[in-house]
Write a protein that holds these residues in place. Structure first.
Motif, PDB file in Angstrom:
ATOM      1  N   LEU A  23       0.824  -1.214   0.000  1.00  0.00           N
ATOM      2  CA  LEU A  23       0.000   0.000   0.000  1.00  0.00           C
ATOM      3  C   LEU A  23       0.860   1.266   0.000  1.00  0.00           C
ATOM      4  O   LEU A  23       0.535   2.243  -0.687  1.00  0.00           O
ATOM      5  N   LEU A  24       1.960   1.263   0.737  1.00  0.00           N
ATOM      6  CA  LEU A  24       2.840   2.434   0.748  1.00  0.00           C
ATOM      7  C   LEU A  24       3.581   2.592  -0.573  1.00  0.00           C
ATOM      8  O   LEU A  24       3.825   3.722  -1.016  1.00  0.00           O
ATOM      9  N   VAL A  25       3.925   1.491  -1.215  1.00  0.00           N
ATOM     10  CA  VAL A  25       4.553   1.578  -2.543  1.00  0.00           C
ATOM     11  C   VAL A  25       3.561   2.151  -3.551  1.00  0.00           C
ATOM     12  O   VAL A  25       3.911   3.020  -4.359  1.00  0.00           O
ATOM     13  N   ILE A  26       2.316   1.690  -3.496  1.00  0.00           N
ATOM     14  CA  ILE A  26       1.283   2.229  -4.393  1.00  0.00           C
ATOM     15  C   ILE A  26       1.092   3.720  -4.131  1.00  0.00           C
ATOM     16  O   ILE A  26       0.978   4.515  -5.072  1.00  0.00           O
ATOM     17  N   ALA A  27       1.083   4.115  -2.851  1.00  0.00           N
ATOM     18  CA  ALA A  27       0.923   5.534  -2.514  1.00  0.00           C
ATOM     19  C   ALA A  27       2.107   6.358  -3.013  1.00  0.00           C
ATOM     20  O   ALA A  27       1.919   7.476  -3.508  1.00  0.00           O
ATOM     21  N   SER A  28       3.309   5.816  -2.906  1.00  0.00           N
ATOM     22  CA  SER A  28       4.464   6.575  -3.387  1.00  0.00           C
ATOM     23  C   SER A  28       4.454   6.695  -4.906  1.00  0.00           C
ATOM     24  O   SER A  28       4.822   7.735  -5.453  1.00  0.00           O
ATOM     25  N   LEU A  29       4.022   5.654  -5.601  1.00  0.00           N
ATOM     26  CA  LEU A  29       3.886   5.750  -7.063  1.00  0.00           C
ATOM     27  C   LEU A  29       2.793   6.748  -7.438  1.00  0.00           C
ATOM     28  O   LEU A  29       2.946   7.510  -8.393  1.00  0.00           O
TER      29      LEU A  29
END
Length: 96
Positions: A18-24
């Motif tokens: 979820l944090l990777v998706i948010a950073s993207l």
């Protein structure tokens, strides 16, 4: 069948995903402007929730009670997230 270690790894992989998706999203979506503090709060909430769920899974043996507690933890996460995002309750921590 997944062993206990794999289930715990899967529980903690969800916040990372979820944090990777948010950073993207922060990089490529216009209007998505998260600061470092936003990511810190999101990480704290997501990993705290994952830790609580992992603890509940390890300690509580009754499956129906375990499900109820995990559901409650996730519901609290969603309510806190919504309050921080849009301020549904009007607390001083309410978002935009």
């Amino acid at each position: 069948m997944m062993i206990q270690k794999q289930k715990t790894l899967a529980i903690f992989a969800v916040p990372v995903l979820l944090l990777v998706i948010a950073s993207l999203g922060n990089l490529f979506v216009e209007g998505w402007n998260w600061s470092l503090s936003d990511f810190s709060v999101a990480g704290f909430l997501l990993f705290g929730t994952a830790g609580l769920i992992s603890l509940v899974r390890a300690v509580i043996k009754n499956k129906s009670f375990k499900f109820l507690i995990i559901f409650t933890i996730i519901a609290i996460l969603v309510l806190v997230w919504m309050e921080l995002a849009v301020g549904i309750f009007g607390t001083p921590f309410a978002g935009n």
